[in-house]
Design an enzyme around this catalytic site. Structure first.
Site, PDB file in Angstrom:
ATOM      1  N   LYS A  34       0.830  -1.203   0.000  1.00  0.00           N
ATOM      2  CA  LYS A  34       0.000   0.000   0.000  1.00  0.00           C
ATOM      3  C   LYS A  34       0.865   1.254   0.000  1.00  0.00           C
ATOM      4  CE  LYS A  34      -3.745  -0.273   2.256  1.00  0.00           C
ATOM      5  NZ  LYS A  34      -4.711  -0.469   3.358  1.00  0.00           N
ATOM      6  N   ARG A 104      -3.760   2.996   8.523  1.00  0.00           N
ATOM      7  CA  ARG A 104      -4.024   1.689   7.897  1.00  0.00           C
ATOM      8  C   ARG A 104      -2.755   0.846   7.871  1.00  0.00           C
ATOM      9  NH1 ARG A 104      -8.611   2.320   4.007  1.00  0.00           N
ATOM     10  NH2 ARG A 104      -9.187   4.511   3.895  1.00  0.00           N
ATOM     11  N   GLY A 113      -8.171  -7.208   4.827  1.00  0.00           N
ATOM     12  CA  GLY A 113      -9.019  -7.281   6.006  1.00  0.00           C
ATOM     13  C   GLY A 113      -8.398  -7.949   7.208  1.00  0.00           C
ATOM     14  N   MET A 115      -5.623  -7.091   8.967  1.00  0.00           N
ATOM     15  CA  MET A 115      -5.037  -6.217   9.978  1.00  0.00           C
ATOM     16  C   MET A 115      -5.918  -4.991  10.156  1.00  0.00           C
ATOM     17  SD  MET A 115      -0.969  -6.734   9.198  1.00  0.00           S
ATOM     18  CE  MET A 115      -1.137  -6.524   7.437  1.00  0.00           C
ATOM     19  N   ARG A 346      -3.400  -1.775  -6.052  1.00  0.00           N
ATOM     20  CA  ARG A 346      -2.586  -2.971  -5.855  1.00  0.00           C
ATOM     21  C   ARG A 346      -2.975  -3.982  -6.920  1.00  0.00           C
ATOM     22  NH1 ARG A 346      -5.518  -4.687  -0.156  1.00  0.00           N
ATOM     23  NH2 ARG A 346      -7.593  -5.064  -1.007  1.00  0.00           N
ATOM     24  N   HIS A 464     -15.774  -7.993   2.106  1.00  0.00           N
ATOM     25  CA  HIS A 464     -14.712  -8.847   2.649  1.00  0.00           C
ATOM     26  C   HIS A 464     -14.857 -10.281   2.160  1.00  0.00           C
ATOM     27  CE1 HIS A 464     -13.137 -11.604   5.796  1.00  0.00           C
ATOM     28  NE2 HIS A 464     -12.096 -10.813   5.706  1.00  0.00           N
ATOM     29  N   ARG A 627       6.369 -49.545 -10.765  1.00  0.00           N
ATOM     30  CA  ARG A 627       7.087 -49.938  -9.545  1.00  0.00           C
ATOM     31  C   ARG A 627       6.648 -51.339  -9.131  1.00  0.00           C
ATOM     32  NH1 ARG A 627       5.898 -46.525  -4.245  1.00  0.00           N
ATOM     33  NH2 ARG A 627       4.017 -47.829  -4.259  1.00  0.00           N
ATOM     34  N   GLU A 756      14.934 -43.787  -2.183  1.00  0.00           N
ATOM     35  CA  GLU A 756      14.105 -43.333  -1.063  1.00  0.00           C
ATOM     36  C   GLU A 756      14.744 -43.634   0.284  1.00  0.00           C
ATOM     37  OE1 GLU A 756      10.316 -45.354  -1.620  1.00  0.00           O
ATOM     38  OE2 GLU A 756      11.353 -46.931  -2.732  1.00  0.00           O
ATOM     39  N   SER A 775      14.492 -42.637  -9.822  1.00  0.00           N
ATOM     40  CA  SER A 775      13.295 -41.867  -9.493  1.00  0.00           C
ATOM     41  C   SER A 775      13.273 -41.694  -7.985  1.00  0.00           C
ATOM     42  CB  SER A 775      12.031 -42.597  -9.965  1.00  0.00           C
ATOM     43  OG  SER A 775      10.886 -41.852  -9.621  1.00  0.00           O
ATOM     44  N   ASP A 780       9.080 -41.113   1.136  1.00  0.00           N
ATOM     45  CA  ASP A 780       9.862 -41.946   2.054  1.00  0.00           C
ATOM     46  C   ASP A 780      11.236 -41.349   2.326  1.00  0.00           C
ATOM     47  OD1 ASP A 780       7.987 -43.797   2.656  1.00  0.00           O
ATOM     48  OD2 ASP A 780       8.772 -45.395   1.385  1.00  0.00           O
ATOM     49  N   CYS A 842       9.013 -38.938  -8.035  1.00  0.00           N
ATOM     50  CA  CYS A 842       7.636 -39.419  -8.156  1.00  0.00           C
ATOM     51  C   CYS A 842       6.876 -39.315  -6.840  1.00  0.00           C
ATOM     52  CB  CYS A 842       7.603 -40.860  -8.659  1.00  0.00           C
ATOM     53  SG  CYS A 842       8.414 -42.044  -7.572  1.00  0.00           S
ATOM     54  N   TYR A 862      12.616 -34.958 -15.038  1.00  0.00           N
ATOM     55  CA  TYR A 862      11.157 -34.938 -14.990  1.00  0.00           C
ATOM     56  C   TYR A 862      10.676 -34.936 -13.545  1.00  0.00           C
ATOM     57  CZ  TYR A 862      11.156 -39.939 -13.760  1.00  0.00           C
ATOM     58  OH  TYR A 862      11.338 -41.137 -13.124  1.00  0.00           O
TER      59      TYR A 862
END
Length: 885
Positions: A34, A104, A113, A115, A346, A464, A627, A756, A775, A780, A842, A862
């Site tokens: 602001k 403000r 809204g 604060m 804004r 609001h 898997r 993993e 992968s 895990d 993955c 990937y």
């Protein structure tokens, strides 16, 4: 004698106005959004009431000092006040020509809204009399009663409801329908009654305007740590901010009669993205009347008829600001006796539909380029667009109870609740709810976020409820004036129908319809502006995006959403597809002898082969990573009491109950996550891995014979040593060789592993000798690196997050310093052995934007995520490349 420069004194206060403007839009982190934008609007010549901004760094100083400001900061504030007084030709507290102020908040990231705000600061009896002589008694005492209410609520801790009761009582006594129907004498009486409220609660209203200003500044700084502000930051994952700035600004008055007013507007429709000024205004009102939903305002277009001059100037200013900021703007303004003042601008909160259309249109209009458009759309915007819509709106026409304002689009279905706390409790219990309120306030933020949709009786399109709902992509219908809510009885009546808490309600946020019952939903599609936008996204990303999918239907959905392959097929999920399948698995579990186990697996093989064929067909020409069996065997046992499980398993397997019980006891584990699972199963019972490899290769051969391009990648889970992978890879290759020979088909395939276990990351160079791809199973890997059980982490994680021990949930966003370092190390070591090693992830992190950007930066090939998060991962991958460039 050598001299040294004196240390530069820290600057805490920054002025803005015609006389002096210290800041600009680049100082957003220091001045808050602001404050930075107020300074910028002054710099480009717009009419902005002068003021000062106390920096976000001062907020840190304030809290470190135990909720106080040093005297040198207060001195700077007073000096800044003198500049405001000079420009306005008025003085705070003056008995002849008084100046009134607004105070403000304004953080670097918009928190609408959340604060505190104080308006009309500087009022006391003497000032009210002076203002009455200058602007009329109605204006003066309207400002005075508003200040007493707001100052009491925000600064002194006097409940707003006490003031509201006095206001409603006086309106009843005077026969006034609206606040604006009260006369000047009525307002004088209201001031007396509001002062009485302070007396009733034992509070003393400060008469000194400087004391009022100091207390209000303190209140705004304190609101940074209010429950609602903290919850909002947690919900929106806002971290790393210094605090809020405080903006002290000269008041301008929209409540000075028919030539005055106030409003909020957006340079484009934030719901649809339409290039048309969108917003609302109220004649003879102040700003909180619009935002809080106290009065239902008029559409902004009506202002062109009632205030044509200010409206044309507003149109000019909004177009100027949009081009200047190269984005849709959210603007607050006030008209005082025919003169327009700009109070705030804004970047506007917008829905997913709005975000994509605005980005595409701004490119077509030549305002921005494609990379800028890609960075303007957020992951949550795409998430909204991938939510279901109503299946057939015509089918529910007879169930429409009424209509409100279409404040935030989409479809929401849930059970009715009437308070935020109940909404949060319901979502924790797995329920979907619609939050029904007369009007929302910032205190409702937790319940609003939990709810599927929000319905309010009061408030407009910029209230609001509407602003917050749009920012979160929550369906919202506001200003449904015929809605009758009985919070005590927990009922709501609309269209002659009364519903109770727990009854189902549906909301159409696109049309404003409120619909009885639980209406059916249908999945979304990628088309139009979104399809074009995603084409741009794909042009700019390097990282491939695959999907986790376990069925042909999942694979088809993934491909529809732009997946470039399947990064994880969890074969164990297929086992629950039918009674025949799971019973074959359970017979295999009960088998003690290898031959019995092989016989059960032989029954299972056709089911697995059939599923793999369906997935290969759906992913024609794209890689499919499968898997091998990962979970411990006891997870496939039936649920229930031990006696019931034993009886069922005995019936399925033909074993004696005592044999079943003995087998179940042997399968039981103290810590299953670290137990007999993954490659350990395949090594101990090689016939399991052999059956799965055979099913994969037979399916690949069959589908390749159909002319389909098959690209199977076979993945061995939970490897911690190179010897484990060598054992399983050898077994897989032997099976593949045999199957291809039997079928007379040569299917290209790859064998790789999931990384993993932390040890696997550390010896990745040795593991890469046997792996053609890595992968990372980040779920895990995170569990084992932190030593946190994902199933139990919620017992302490909320405390860790609230105390700053962790800044994010490591199961939601990748831990870059720890788990991320292991990944980076493993990639480097693996590629040192095998330079062409394909590497991806993955885990659930594959669809989380900050994690995707990290994986892109570290050179992975990937990511793989759930089918419905594929577009989000595609966007994040493109943004990563643009940010690095």
């Amino acid at each position: 004698m050598a001299t040294t420069d004196a240390p530069t004194k820290t600057k805490y206060v920054y002025s803005f106005g015609k006389i002096r403007t210290d800041g600009n839009k680049s100082l957003k982190q220091l001045l808050g959004g602001k404050g930075a934008n107020l300074a910028e609007m002054c710099a480009i010549g717009l009419s902005v009431p002068p003021g000062l901004t106390i920096s976000t760094e001062t907020c840190q100083v304030f809290h470190k000092a135990g909720g106080k400001l040093p005297q040198d900061v207060l001195d700077e504030v007073v000096e800044g006040l003198r500049i405001i007084e000079e420009e306005m030709g008025a003085k705070l507290g003056d008995s002849e020509n008084p100046l009134l102020l607004s105070v403000r908040s304004g953080a670097a990231i918009s928190m609408p809204g959340m604060m505190d705000t104080v308006l009309n600061l500087g009022m006391n009896d003497q000032v009210a009399e002076a203002l009455a002589r200058k602007s009329g008694e109605h204006v003066a005492y309207d400002a005075y009663r508003r200040f007493l209410d707001m100052f009491g609520d925000v600064v002194m801790g006097v409940p707003h409801a006490l003031f509201e009761e006095e206001l409603e009582d006086l309106k009843k006594e005077r026969g006034a329908a609206q606040d604006t129907d009260l006369t000047a004498d009525d307002l004088k009486e209201l001031v007396v009654r509001f002062k009485g409220v302070y007396d009733k609660v034992g509070k003393s209203f400060p008469l000194d305007p400087l004391e009022q200003m100091k207390a209000s500044i303190y209140a705004v700084f304190n609101s940074w740590n209010s429950d609602r502000a903290i919850k909002y930051r947690q919900i929106n994952k806002v971290t790393g901010l210094k605090g809020t700035a405080v903006n002290v600004q000269s008041m301008v008055f929209g409540n000075m009669g028919g030539t005055s007013g106030t409003g909020v507007c957006f340079t484009r429709n934030p719901s649809t993205g339409e290039n048309k000024l969108y917003g609302e205004y109220l004649i003879n009102a102040q700003g909180e009347d619009v935002v809080a939903g106290i009065r239902t305002p008029e559409p902004i277009a009506v202002m062109g008829q009632t205030m044509p001059g200010p409206y044309q100037e507003l149109l000019h200013n909004t177009q100027l600001l949009e081009k200047h900021y190269q984005d849709m703007q959210d603007i607050e303004f006030t008209v005082q006796e025919g003169r327009l003042y700009m109070l705030q601008c804004r970047s506007g909160k917008r829905t997913g539909t709005g975000a994509v259309k605005i980005a595409v249109d701004l490119v077509e209009e030549g305002v921005i380029d494609i990379p800028k458009a890609i960075t303007m759309v957020e992951a949550r915007h795409l998430d909204q667009l991938l939510h279901p819509q109503f299946d057939n709106p015509k089918a529910y026409e007879t169930d429409v109870l009424g209509r409100g304002l279409p404040a935030s689009p989409g479809a929401a279905v849930g059970q009715i609740v009437f308070c935020a706390e109940d909404a949060e409790e319901a979502i924790a219990a797995g329920q979907k709810v619609i939050l029904v309120r007369v009007e929302t306030s910032p205190e409702d933020v937790g319940g609003m976020h939990a709810a599927e949709g929000i319905l309010t009786a009061r408030g407009g399109m910029t209230s609001h409820a509407a602003v917050v709902a749009r920012g979160w992509g929550k369906t919202c219908v506001s200003g449904c004036s015929e809605l009758q809510i009985n919070e005590a009885a927990k009922t709501v009546t609309l269209g002659g129908v009364t519903l109770s808490e727990g009854d189902f309600l549906s909301l159409n946020g696109t049309t404003g319809e409120v619909i009885k019952g639980k209406q059916p939903l249908s999945p979304p599609t990628i088309s139009g502006d979104l399809a074009r936008f995603m084409d741009w996204v794909d042009q700019y990303r390097r990282l491939k995006v695959l999907a986790n999918a376990d069925t042909p239907a999942d694979a088809a959905a993934a491909r529809k959403n732009g997946a470039e392959g399947i990064g994880l097929v969890r074969t164990e999920h297929m086992f629950f597809g039918s009674a025949e399948r799971i019973n074959a698995v359970r017979r295999m579990i009960m088998a003690v002898e290898t031959e019995s186990r092989k016989a059960a697996l032989e029954d299972l093989l056709p089911y697995q082969r059939s599923d793999f064929e369906g997935i290969f067909r759906a992913m024609d020409g794209l890689p499919v990573t499968i898997r091998l069996l990962d979970p411990p065997l006891h997870e496939f046992l039936p649920d229930g009491e031990v006696d019931e499980v034993v009886q069922e398993m005995a019936s399925i397997s033909g074993c004696k109950p005592e044999e079943v019980l003995d087998r179940i006891e042997k399968l039981s584990e103290v810590n299953p996550m670290l137990g007999f699972r993954g490659c350990r199963l395949g090594i101990t019972y090689p016939e399991i891995a052999e059956m799965q490899a055979r099913a994969i290769l037979q399916a690949a051969c069959n589908v390749q014979k159909e002319g389909i391009d098959v690209q199977p990648d076979i993945m061995v889970p939970l490897v911690g040593t190179p010897q484990e992978l060598a054992h399983q890879a050898g077994l897989i290759r032997d099976v593949a060789s045999a199957v291809c020979s039997e079928e007379g088909v040569n299917v290209p395939y790859h064998v790789g592993t999931m990384i993993e276990v932390p040890r696997a990351a550390l010896v990745a160079d040795e593991i890469a000798e046997h792996a053609e791809f890595f992968s990372f199973g980040t779920n895990d890997l995170t569990q084992m690196t932190f030593g946190y059980s994902r199933d139990d982490v919620n017992k302490f994680l909320p405390s860790y997050l609230s105390n700053g021990i962790l800044t994010v949930d490591p199961f939601e966003a990748i831990d870059q310093r720890g788990v991320g370092q292991l990944i980076e190390f493993a990639v480097q070591r693996g590629r040192s052995t095998r330079p062409g090693l394909k590497v991806g992830i993955c885990g659930e992190h594959g669809g989380e934007p900050s994690s995707v950007k990290f994986f892109d930066k570290k050179g992975l090939d990937y990511v793989s995520c759930s089918p419905f998060r594929v577009p989000i991962a595609r966007l994040a991958a493109a943004q990563a490349q643009i940010e690095q460039a």
